[in-house]
Design a protein around this motif. Structure first.
Motif, PDB file in Angstrom:
ATOM      1  N   VAL A   9       1.088  -1.114  -0.116  1.00  0.00           N
ATOM      2  CA  VAL A   9       0.131   0.141  -0.375  1.00  0.00           C
ATOM      3  C   VAL A   9       0.728   1.427   0.065  1.00  0.00           C
ATOM      4  CG1 VAL A   9      -1.812   1.288   1.190  1.00  0.00           C
ATOM      5  CG2 VAL A   9      -1.560  -1.364   0.921  1.00  0.00           C
ATOM      6  N   LEU A  10       0.360   1.718  -1.069  1.00  0.00           N
ATOM      7  CA  LEU A  10       1.221   3.230  -1.114  1.00  0.00           C
ATOM      8  C   LEU A  10       0.913   4.460  -0.643  1.00  0.00           C
ATOM      9  CD1 LEU A  10       2.600   3.035  -4.634  1.00  0.00           C
ATOM     10  CD2 LEU A  10       4.064   3.012  -2.473  1.00  0.00           C
ATOM     11  N   ALA A  11      -0.475   4.408  -0.727  1.00  0.00           N
ATOM     12  CA  ALA A  11      -1.237   5.495  -0.434  1.00  0.00           C
ATOM     13  C   ALA A  11      -2.944   5.580  -0.042  1.00  0.00           C
ATOM     14  CB  ALA A  11      -1.526   6.943  -0.851  1.00  0.00           C
ATOM     15  N   ALA A  12      -3.916   6.216   0.577  1.00  0.00           N
ATOM     16  CA  ALA A  12      -5.288   5.265   0.384  1.00  0.00           C
ATOM     17  C   ALA A  12      -6.026   7.303   0.808  1.00  0.00           C
ATOM     18  CB  ALA A  12      -5.598   4.504   1.262  1.00  0.00           C
ATOM     19  N   ARG A  13      -6.746   7.403   0.076  1.00  0.00           N
ATOM     20  CA  ARG A  13      -7.709   9.023   0.617  1.00  0.00           C
ATOM     21  C   ARG A  13      -9.165   8.349   0.235  1.00  0.00           C
ATOM     22  NH1 ARG A  13      -5.684  11.678  -4.808  1.00  0.00           N
ATOM     23  NH2 ARG A  13      -3.744  10.703  -4.555  1.00  0.00           N
ATOM     24  N   ARG A  14      -9.844   9.454   1.174  1.00  0.00           N
ATOM     25  CA  ARG A  14     -10.681   9.447   0.958  1.00  0.00           C
ATOM     26  C   ARG A  14     -11.745   9.744  -0.041  1.00  0.00           C
ATOM     27  NH1 ARG A  14     -13.020   9.638   6.694  1.00  0.00           N
ATOM     28  NH2 ARG A  14     -11.410   9.878   8.066  1.00  0.00           N
ATOM     29  N   HIS A  15     -12.670   8.658  -0.252  1.00  0.00           N
ATOM     30  CA  HIS A  15     -13.788   9.067  -1.211  1.00  0.00           C
ATOM     31  C   HIS A  15     -15.356   8.900  -1.443  1.00  0.00           C
ATOM     32  CE1 HIS A  15     -14.591   8.463  -6.118  1.00  0.00           C
ATOM     33  NE2 HIS A  15     -15.332   7.952  -5.575  1.00  0.00           N
ATOM     34  N   GLY A  16     -16.060   9.338  -1.358  1.00  0.00           N
ATOM     35  CA  GLY A  16     -17.523   9.403  -0.226  1.00  0.00           C
ATOM     36  C   GLY A  16     -17.351   9.039   1.149  1.00  0.00           C
ATOM     37  N   GLU A  17     -18.535   8.932   1.705  1.00  0.00           N
ATOM     38  CA  GLU A  17     -18.988   8.469   2.981  1.00  0.00           C
ATOM     39  C   GLU A  17     -17.761   7.324   3.285  1.00  0.00           C
ATOM     40  OE1 GLU A  17     -22.756   9.177   3.749  1.00  0.00           O
ATOM     41  OE2 GLU A  17     -22.358  11.259   3.231  1.00  0.00           O
ATOM     42  N   SER A  18     -17.541   6.195   2.357  1.00  0.00           N
ATOM     43  CA  SER A  18     -17.159   5.019   3.626  1.00  0.00           C
ATOM     44  C   SER A  18     -16.362   4.308   2.093  1.00  0.00           C
ATOM     45  CB  SER A  18     -18.410   4.051   3.248  1.00  0.00           C
ATOM     46  OG  SER A  18     -18.962   3.752   1.923  1.00  0.00           O
ATOM     47  N   ALA A  19     -16.276   4.792   1.342  1.00  0.00           N
ATOM     48  CA  ALA A  19     -14.331   4.089   0.513  1.00  0.00           C
ATOM     49  C   ALA A  19     -13.160   4.451  -0.124  1.00  0.00           C
ATOM     50  CB  ALA A  19     -15.417   4.526  -1.293  1.00  0.00           C
ATOM     51  N   LEU A  20     -12.475   4.045   0.236  1.00  0.00           N
ATOM     52  CA  LEU A  20     -11.442   5.074   0.051  1.00  0.00           C
ATOM     53  C   LEU A  20     -10.742   4.425  -1.792  1.00  0.00           C
ATOM     54  CD1 LEU A  20      -9.530   3.367   2.912  1.00  0.00           C
ATOM     55  CD2 LEU A  20      -9.678   5.647   2.269  1.00  0.00           C
ATOM     56  N   ILE A  21      -9.236   5.908  -2.202  1.00  0.00           N
ATOM     57  CA  ILE A  21      -9.286   5.131  -3.306  1.00  0.00           C
ATOM     58  C   ILE A  21      -7.687   4.600  -3.257  1.00  0.00           C
ATOM     59  CG2 ILE A  21      -8.238   6.097  -5.676  1.00  0.00           C
ATOM     60  CD1 ILE A  21     -10.430   8.140  -6.096  1.00  0.00           C
ATOM     61  N   VAL A  22      -7.246   3.661  -2.956  1.00  0.00           N
ATOM     62  CA  VAL A  22      -5.863   3.036  -2.343  1.00  0.00           C
ATOM     63  C   VAL A  22      -4.972   3.052  -3.993  1.00  0.00           C
ATOM     64  CG1 VAL A  22      -6.835   0.349  -2.798  1.00  0.00           C
ATOM     65  CG2 VAL A  22      -5.170   1.379  -0.720  1.00  0.00           C
ATOM     66  N   GLU A  23      -3.857   3.420  -3.328  1.00  0.00           N
ATOM     67  CA  GLU A  23      -2.609   2.896  -3.954  1.00  0.00           C
ATOM     68  C   GLU A  23      -2.216   2.232  -3.810  1.00  0.00           C
ATOM     69  OE1 GLU A  23      -0.764   6.069  -6.851  1.00  0.00           O
ATOM     70  OE2 GLU A  23      -2.509   7.740  -5.961  1.00  0.00           O
ATOM     71  N   VAL A  24      -1.776   0.825  -4.779  1.00  0.00           N
ATOM     72  CA  VAL A  24      -0.644   0.207  -4.403  1.00  0.00           C
ATOM     73  C   VAL A  24       0.639  -0.564  -5.581  1.00  0.00           C
ATOM     74  CG1 VAL A  24      -2.370  -1.392  -3.147  1.00  0.00           C
ATOM     75  CG2 VAL A  24      -2.337  -1.294  -5.298  1.00  0.00           C
TER      76      VAL A  24
END
Lengths: 248, 193
Positions: A9-24
């Motif tokens: 995992v490199l980074a994770a940012r919030r997307h909406g109220e419950s999801a994340l956009i993760v970078e791997v």
């Protein structure tokens, strides 16, 4: 479309109220992003910390879609460094650098391998500071901006190299570089041969790799060094001034 | 656009509500115009006019300093640092902490470009001095702990004692279901019985 791979995992940012956009950073698919549904739940957030090793499953209808990602924790590296400010800063810095410097969806097995080795080195004190600087040097090389530290660009000498030209990235010997020492970057011994690295050498190494990361890799994209990298350099500089870095 | 559409659109921006649930909420409000809609509108107007951040700690209140900072029963020598207001409220629900707070307004984030100057850190440092205790109640994440270490470094010259919340097995937690990071933290922070 679906693939499975190993990654960090490199980074994770919030997307909406419950999801994340993760970078791997995956072994075979490079830096890849994806949506993690329910990623903001406490259980998922714990595993989606930068540096954690995960088994990744990516799915999308078309290859160019963002797609969804499922991550299963393989090794929780981040948790082991939370109490150690130096190692945590190094891990955050490396992950932030990869997140902004690596082209997306371009396989870089060598960078995946070197990041895995860096995480192992962070876990096996006390030689992690020189390993971190060497990792940044190798990252530059893997992305096409390698420093030529094999011989002096002026005399061809292979020993007593003391400087690097900021223009060419080639090493310069102490004698040849003396008249221009204020224009050249300091090359610490441990970056081109087996040598101990004290606090001053680590600080010089971070300044050297930081210069090339900034000017050659990030500035053309209109970006500066990530805050996490700046904080790591600042921490190492302060530790050096306080005499808290033993030669390793 | 009608007033009703505007109301629905604004309600849909609230957390937890989408267009469909916003429509239901709007219809419910209109059906209970006197009993709910008018008092709600008045309450929202009053809160918008009166609630402001506390200049000392960053808490929200109608007074500045806030009720917590003004409370003489609270220990002014202990400051608990939290990321946002929801964390402050969570700690207040425990009724276990009788010191004062400091709300940072976020954590350092490389990805989002949040640096120390974007957080309420400088004000925190001015509140510290010798003989005080600083409790860092920040999330056990890379960003939370990076922020905690940064604040600990900045607080060092003030002479304040710095501590942080313990990490480990939650109440009611079963070891079999815990992730290895939490278990490692719990083992490292074990204490004698």
């Amino acid at each position: 479309m679906e693939w499975r791979d190993d990654g960090f995992v490199l980074a994770a940012r919030r997307h909406g109220e419950s999801a994340l956009i993760v970078e791997v950073l995956t072994r075979e698919h490079g830096r890849h992003a994806g949506l993690v549904r329910g990623g903001q739940s406490p259980r998922r957030r714990a595993l989606l910390q930068p540096g954690n090793e995960v088994a990744v499953t990516w799915r999308a209808r078309l290859a160019e879609h963002l797609g969804t990602v499922e991550c299963e924790l393989t090794r929780a590296h981040a948790a082991r460094f939370l109490d150690d400010p130096g190692r945590l800063a190094a891990l955050a810095s490396a992950a932030a650098l990869l997140a902004i410097a690596l082209p997306e969806r371009e396989p870089h097995g060598d960078i995946h391998h070197s990041f895995a080795a860096l995480v192992e080195a962070l876990d096996s004190a006390p030689r992690w500071p020189p390993r971190y600087v060497a990792w940044e040097r190798d990252l530059l090389a893997a992305l096409g901006f390698g420093l030529d530290l094999s011989r002096c660009a002026v005399t061809g000498a292979t020993d007593d190299l003391a400087y690097v030209s900021p223009r060419t990235g080639r090493a310069v010997s102490r004698e040849a570089g003396r008249p221009y020492h204020d224009k050249l970057l300091v090359l610490p011994d441990f970056l081109y041969r087996e040598a101990a690295a004290d606090g001053a050498a680590i600080a010089a190494g971070l300044a050297l790799t930081g210069y090339f990361l900034h000017h050659h890799l990030l500035l053309p994209q209109g970006r500066g060094l990530p805050e996490a990298r700046e904080r790591l350099a600042e921490r190492m500089r302060r530790r050096n001034e306080a005499g808290n870095i033993p030669a390793v | 656009m009608s007033e009703l559409d505007t109301l629905i659109q604004l309600l849909a921006r609230l957390p937890g509500l989408g267009p469909r649930s916003a429509r239901r909420a709007a219809l419910h409000l209109i059906k209970r115009r006197e009993g709910l809609m008018m008092p709600l509108a008045a309450a929202m107007q009053g809160a918008a006019a009166a609630v402001r951040p506390c200049s000392q700690c960053g808490n929200l209140d109608t007074m500045d300093p806030c009720a917590i900072c003004r409370d003489p029963e609270r220990d002014a020598t202990v400051i608990c640092v939290v990321e946002d207001l929801a964390d402050l409220w969570a700690l207040e629900r425990t009724a276990a902490f009788r010191g004062r707070y400091h709300v940072l307004g976020g954590t350092l984030s490389a990805l989002d470009g949040v640096g120390p100057e974007d957080l309420n850190i400088s004000r925190l440092i001015t509140r510290l001095g010798p003989g005080m205790e600083l409790i860092l109640a920040l999330n056990a994440t890379v960003e939370g702990q990076t922020t905690a270490h940064y604040i600990a470094d900045r607080a060092e010259p003030t002479g304040a004692k710095v501590s942080r919340l313990a990490q480990g097995v939650p109440i009611g937690g079963e070891l079999d279901y815990l992730d290895e990071g939490t278990l490692t933290a719990a083992l490292n922070a074990r204490r004698a019985l």
